[in-house]
Design a protein around this motif. Structure first.
Motif, PDB file in Angstrom:
ATOM      1  N   HIS A 101       1.033  -1.297  -0.113  1.00  0.00           N
ATOM      2  CA  HIS A 101      -0.002   0.077  -0.104  1.00  0.00           C
ATOM      3  C   HIS A 101       0.717   1.456  -0.070  1.00  0.00           C
ATOM      4  CE1 HIS A 101      -3.404   2.651   0.701  1.00  0.00           C
ATOM      5  NE2 HIS A 101      -2.638   3.193   1.937  1.00  0.00           N
ATOM      6  N   VAL A 102       1.977   1.065   0.810  1.00  0.00           N
ATOM      7  CA  VAL A 102       2.879   2.171   0.773  1.00  0.00           C
ATOM      8  C   VAL A 102       3.841   2.515  -0.545  1.00  0.00           C
ATOM      9  CG1 VAL A 102       4.867   3.117   2.080  1.00  0.00           C
ATOM     10  CG2 VAL A 102       3.109   2.315   3.490  1.00  0.00           C
ATOM     11  N   THR A 103       4.151   1.470  -1.017  1.00  0.00           N
ATOM     12  CA  THR A 103       5.033   1.509  -2.067  1.00  0.00           C
ATOM     13  C   THR A 103       4.305   1.747  -3.518  1.00  0.00           C
ATOM     14  OG1 THR A 103       6.218  -0.113  -1.115  1.00  0.00           O
ATOM     15  CG2 THR A 103       6.883  -0.001  -3.582  1.00  0.00           C
ATOM     16  N   ALA A 104       2.974   1.293  -3.311  1.00  0.00           N
ATOM     17  CA  ALA A 104       2.018   1.613  -4.398  1.00  0.00           C
ATOM     18  C   ALA A 104       1.891   3.237  -4.637  1.00  0.00           C
ATOM     19  CB  ALA A 104       0.612   0.987  -4.227  1.00  0.00           C
ATOM     20  N   GLN A 105       1.813   3.902  -3.549  1.00  0.00           N
ATOM     21  CA  GLN A 105       1.837   5.498  -3.414  1.00  0.00           C
ATOM     22  C   GLN A 105       2.806   6.049  -4.269  1.00  0.00           C
ATOM     23  OE1 GLN A 105      -0.083   7.219   0.185  1.00  0.00           O
ATOM     24  NE2 GLN A 105      -0.198   5.028   0.723  1.00  0.00           N
ATOM     25  N   ALA A 106       4.034   5.620  -4.138  1.00  0.00           N
ATOM     26  CA  ALA A 106       5.115   5.872  -4.984  1.00  0.00           C
ATOM     27  C   ALA A 106       4.901   5.869  -6.390  1.00  0.00           C
ATOM     28  CB  ALA A 106       6.237   5.474  -4.207  1.00  0.00           C
ATOM     29  N   PHE A 107       4.312   4.706  -6.846  1.00  0.00           N
ATOM     30  CA  PHE A 107       4.234   4.428  -8.271  1.00  0.00           C
ATOM     31  C   PHE A 107       2.996   4.536  -8.885  1.00  0.00           C
ATOM     32  CE2 PHE A 107       8.218   2.303  -6.674  1.00  0.00           C
ATOM     33  CZ  PHE A 107       8.974   2.814  -7.628  1.00  0.00           C
ATOM     34  N   THR A 108       2.020   5.246  -8.454  1.00  0.00           N
ATOM     35  CA  THR A 108       0.667   5.793  -9.277  1.00  0.00           C
ATOM     36  C   THR A 108       1.092   6.094 -10.537  1.00  0.00           C
ATOM     37  OG1 THR A 108       0.776   7.963  -8.563  1.00  0.00           O
ATOM     38  CG2 THR A 108      -0.180   6.266  -7.017  1.00  0.00           C
ATOM     39  N   ARG A 109      -0.079   5.921 -11.420  1.00  0.00           N
ATOM     40  CA  ARG A 109       0.171   6.244 -12.746  1.00  0.00           C
ATOM     41  C   ARG A 109       0.601   7.658 -12.740  1.00  0.00           C
ATOM     42  NH1 ARG A 109      -4.809   4.739 -16.452  1.00  0.00           N
ATOM     43  NH2 ARG A 109      -4.086   2.534 -15.685  1.00  0.00           N
ATOM     44  N   GLU A 110       0.034   8.563 -12.228  1.00  0.00           N
ATOM     45  CA  GLU A 110       0.101  10.135 -12.058  1.00  0.00           C
ATOM     46  C   GLU A 110       1.928  10.289 -11.906  1.00  0.00           C
ATOM     47  OE1 GLU A 110      -3.963   9.152 -11.713  1.00  0.00           O
ATOM     48  OE2 GLU A 110      -2.341   8.729 -10.514  1.00  0.00           O
ATOM     49  N   ARG A 111       2.221   9.482 -10.593  1.00  0.00           N
ATOM     50  CA  ARG A 111       3.594   9.885 -10.246  1.00  0.00           C
ATOM     51  C   ARG A 111       4.536   9.318 -11.128  1.00  0.00           C
ATOM     52  NH1 ARG A 111       6.709  11.015  -5.870  1.00  0.00           N
ATOM     53  NH2 ARG A 111       4.653  11.449  -4.584  1.00  0.00           N
ATOM     54  N   VAL A 112       4.337   8.178 -11.882  1.00  0.00           N
ATOM     55  CA  VAL A 112       5.214   7.730 -12.927  1.00  0.00           C
ATOM     56  C   VAL A 112       5.063   8.601 -14.222  1.00  0.00           C
ATOM     57  CG1 VAL A 112       5.511   5.702 -14.514  1.00  0.00           C
ATOM     58  CG2 VAL A 112       4.903   5.189 -12.054  1.00  0.00           C
ATOM     59  N   ALA A 113       4.058   9.121 -14.522  1.00  0.00           N
ATOM     60  CA  ALA A 113       3.974   9.974 -15.691  1.00  0.00           C
ATOM     61  C   ALA A 113       4.997  11.282 -15.161  1.00  0.00           C
ATOM     62  CB  ALA A 113       2.514  10.298 -15.889  1.00  0.00           C
ATOM     63  N   ALA A 114       4.887  11.635 -14.067  1.00  0.00           N
ATOM     64  CA  ALA A 114       5.457  12.811 -13.840  1.00  0.00           C
ATOM     65  C   ALA A 114       7.184  12.593 -13.592  1.00  0.00           C
ATOM     66  CB  ALA A 114       5.031  13.424 -12.275  1.00  0.00           C
ATOM     67  N   MET A 115       7.351  11.291 -13.602  1.00  0.00           N
ATOM     68  CA  MET A 115       8.905  10.814 -13.478  1.00  0.00           C
ATOM     69  C   MET A 115       9.338  10.727 -15.043  1.00  0.00           C
ATOM     70  SD  MET A 115       8.877   7.526 -11.237  1.00  0.00           S
ATOM     71  CE  MET A 115       8.100   7.604  -9.580  1.00  0.00           C
ATOM     72  N   GLU A 362      11.342   3.483 -18.510  1.00  0.00           N
ATOM     73  CA  GLU A 362      12.510   3.592 -18.826  1.00  0.00           C
ATOM     74  C   GLU A 362      12.869   2.880 -19.836  1.00  0.00           C
ATOM     75  OE1 GLU A 362      15.808   3.159 -15.318  1.00  0.00           O
ATOM     76  OE2 GLU A 362      14.138   1.942 -14.697  1.00  0.00           O
ATOM     77  N   LEU A 363      12.452   1.845 -20.093  1.00  0.00           N
ATOM     78  CA  LEU A 363      12.656   0.701 -21.315  1.00  0.00           C
ATOM     79  C   LEU A 363      12.106   1.623 -22.799  1.00  0.00           C
ATOM     80  CD1 LEU A 363      11.910  -2.565 -19.981  1.00  0.00           C
ATOM     81  CD2 LEU A 363      14.153  -1.947 -20.510  1.00  0.00           C
ATOM     82  N   ASP A 364      11.008   2.133 -22.675  1.00  0.00           N
ATOM     83  CA  ASP A 364      10.464   2.763 -23.595  1.00  0.00           C
ATOM     84  C   ASP A 364      11.465   4.072 -24.171  1.00  0.00           C
ATOM     85  OD1 ASP A 364       7.702   3.367 -25.285  1.00  0.00           O
ATOM     86  OD2 ASP A 364       8.612   5.372 -24.689  1.00  0.00           O
ATOM     87  N   SER A 365      11.615   4.885 -23.037  1.00  0.00           N
ATOM     88  CA  SER A 365      12.564   5.932 -23.303  1.00  0.00           C
ATOM     89  C   SER A 365      13.716   5.769 -23.743  1.00  0.00           C
ATOM     90  CB  SER A 365      12.562   6.958 -21.993  1.00  0.00           C
ATOM     91  OG  SER A 365      13.244   7.912 -22.176  1.00  0.00           O
ATOM     92  N   ALA A 366      14.366   4.553 -23.346  1.00  0.00           N
ATOM     93  CA  ALA A 366      15.867   4.219 -23.622  1.00  0.00           C
ATOM     94  C   ALA A 366      15.841   3.663 -25.190  1.00  0.00           C
ATOM     95  CB  ALA A 366      16.361   3.159 -22.892  1.00  0.00           C
ATOM     96  N   VAL A 367      14.903   2.758 -25.454  1.00  0.00           N
ATOM     97  CA  VAL A 367      15.093   2.266 -26.951  1.00  0.00           C
ATOM     98  C   VAL A 367      14.503   3.188 -28.210  1.00  0.00           C
ATOM     99  CG1 VAL A 367      14.259   0.340 -28.273  1.00  0.00           C
ATOM    100  CG2 VAL A 367      14.752  -0.097 -25.742  1.00  0.00           C
ATOM    101  N   THR A 368      13.336   3.812 -27.576  1.00  0.00           N
ATOM    102  CA  THR A 368      12.916   4.692 -28.559  1.00  0.00           C
ATOM    103  C   THR A 368      13.766   5.818 -28.991  1.00  0.00           C
ATOM    104  OG1 THR A 368      11.566   5.907 -26.938  1.00  0.00           O
ATOM    105  CG2 THR A 368      10.340   4.060 -28.376  1.00  0.00           C
ATOM    106  N   GLY A 369      14.421   6.161 -27.685  1.00  0.00           N
ATOM    107  CA  GLY A 369      15.268   7.455 -27.818  1.00  0.00           C
ATOM    108  C   GLY A 369      16.617   7.098 -28.677  1.00  0.00           C
ATOM    109  N   LEU A 370      17.088   5.638 -28.504  1.00  0.00           N
ATOM    110  CA  LEU A 370      18.129   5.168 -28.939  1.00  0.00           C
ATOM    111  C   LEU A 370      17.851   5.194 -30.755  1.00  0.00           C
ATOM    112  CD1 LEU A 370      21.209   3.789 -28.634  1.00  0.00           C
ATOM    113  CD2 LEU A 370      19.807   1.687 -28.591  1.00  0.00           C
TER     114      LEU A 370
END
Length: 404
Positions: A101-115, A362-370
């Motif tokens: 429950h605690v960890t999930a709050q660090a990886f919500t869809r909104e937070r990951v989009a913000a990352m 990370e994978l999407d950013s790395a491979v598409t960027g490459l």
């Protein structure tokens, strides 16, 4: 069966031939969905579940406990158990529910989009440095190794001066050789102590980082907030997961695409296809060896027609489940147009990786960027000249020479 039953196969799971699938896993899966095995370390034999349905059952059935392995010399592939006894990876409900429950709050869809801008920024910087260095270049050195580590350190707000040291401790913990036991235990203790010393400041003056988010996360009514030690173990888990999975997969995906130039060119022309192709790549790639953390049967049970006794160790193979022909037709063929179906690369059930959205970003950013930055990227050596990791539980190229 007896403890030393000669009919039980010994399974070192040390196969490391590029990204070919481990033939011992293929053989075990063909025998049936559940097999008896013996691993290199640990006190006993174990059951190995290889079918998708069987793995799904075990990972969702409360009769199979990860917490019960704590304090036991459980069957495993590494001389030193990788996980700490307090880790979220060896907890059961209701305790794991509180941690998740605690960890999930660090990886919500909104937070990951913000990352994502932070991830894209790290990728851009690494690719710019690679371009400036000029061809040929080692993709592992320039992108695969630094990206996940720098990203998770950035998101945890680890001071730059400490990042190389954390990377060294992480790599020592993933080693598989018998002589690495003491060194791995020392590395685990140092990682845990490091984060335990960071947390009080994040509680008193929280920032925008993941550690602060977990330290200040709300807990369900009636629950205690996570202790500093629990948060330290969660941070170690994130560091390990980031370096273990994403590092391997960036290199592995690049290798597969660069050895399939037509498919690589097609994705470069149509980057919008990559999210779907990524799921097939994740399903197909054997990014690690063998098995991970077992469970113990708390009572007599049955898995896919096989009787399991209370007290038995049960391992699951996410790798084999991802190649189950009952779920994935022609499973040993990479098909980037395969209709998407849930796979088990990030686990399943109560221990499905909560940071999977970050890994995908990370994978999407790395491979598409490459592919966008280097549209004519190609291997600078023959595929059979690529050197692969053989000393850890991971499967990935030690170096990947490329040119453009």
């Amino acid at each position: 069966m007896s403890f030393q039953d000669p009919a039980v196969p010994r399974c070192p799971f040390d196969f490391a031939d590029a990204l070919e699938f481990d033939p011992s896993l293929v053989s075990l899966a063909r025998r049936g969905p559940v097999s008896r095995i013996r691993l290199p370390y640990g006190e006993a034999e174990a059951w190995l579940v290889t079918s998708f349905a069987g793995v799904r059952q075990v990972t969702c059935d409360s009769r199979f406990s990860r917490a019960a392995i704590v304090g036991r010399d459980y069957p495993r592939m590494t001389p030193e158990p990788i996980v700490s006894p307090e880790s979220i990876n060896v907890t059961d409900p209701p305790h794991v529910t509180r941690l998740r429950h605690v960890t999930a709050q660090a990886f919500t869809r909104e937070r990951v989009a913000a990352m994502r801008p932070a991830v894209d920024g790290v990728v851009s910087g690494l690719l710019s440095a690679m371009a400036a260095a000029g061809p040929p270049a080692d993709l592992v050195t320039h992108l695969s190794v630094p990206l996940p580590h720098l990203t998770i350190c950035e998101l945890l707000a680890v001071p730059e001066a400490d990042r190389d040291q954390l990377r060294d401790w992480t790599m020592r913990l993933l080693a598989t050789s018998p002589e690495a036991r003491r060194d791995a235990a020392d590395a685990k203790a140092r990682l845990r102590k490091y984060f335990a010393e960071l947390i009080p400041a994040r509680r008193s003056a929280p920032g925008e980082d993941l550690l602060s988010a977990m330290a200040t996360a709300e807990v369900p009514e009636g629950e205690e907030p996570l202790s500093d030690d629990e948060l330290a173990v969660l941070a170690v888990t994130l560091i390990l997961s980031g370096n273990d999975t994403a590092t391997c997969q960036i290199s592995n995906i690049a290798y597969l695409l660069l050895t399939r130039p037509e498919e690589c060119a097609a994705l470069a022309r149509e980057p919008e296809r990559f999210p779907g192709a990524l799921e097939e790549l994740l399903r197909f790639i054997p990014f690690r060896k063998g098995v991970g953390i077992p469970r113990i049967a708390l009572e007599d049970a049955e898995i896919e027609g096989t009787a399991i006794s209370a007290g038995d160790y049960v391992h699951v193979s996410y790798l084999a489940a991802n190649r189950d022909p009952a779920v994935f037709p022609d499973p040993h063929r990479l098909d980037l147009a395969r209709p998407p179906r849930p796979h088990m690369t990030f686990g399943w059930g109560g221990h499905h990786c909560l940071a999977a959205p970050l890994a995908r970003a990370e994978l999407d950013s790395a491979v598409t960027g490459l592919l966008a930055r280097f549209p004519d990227l190609r291997l600078d050596v023959p595929p059979d000249a690529v050197r692969w990791d053989t000393g850890t539980i991971r499967r990935f190229p030690l170096s990947l020479p490329v040119t453009w």
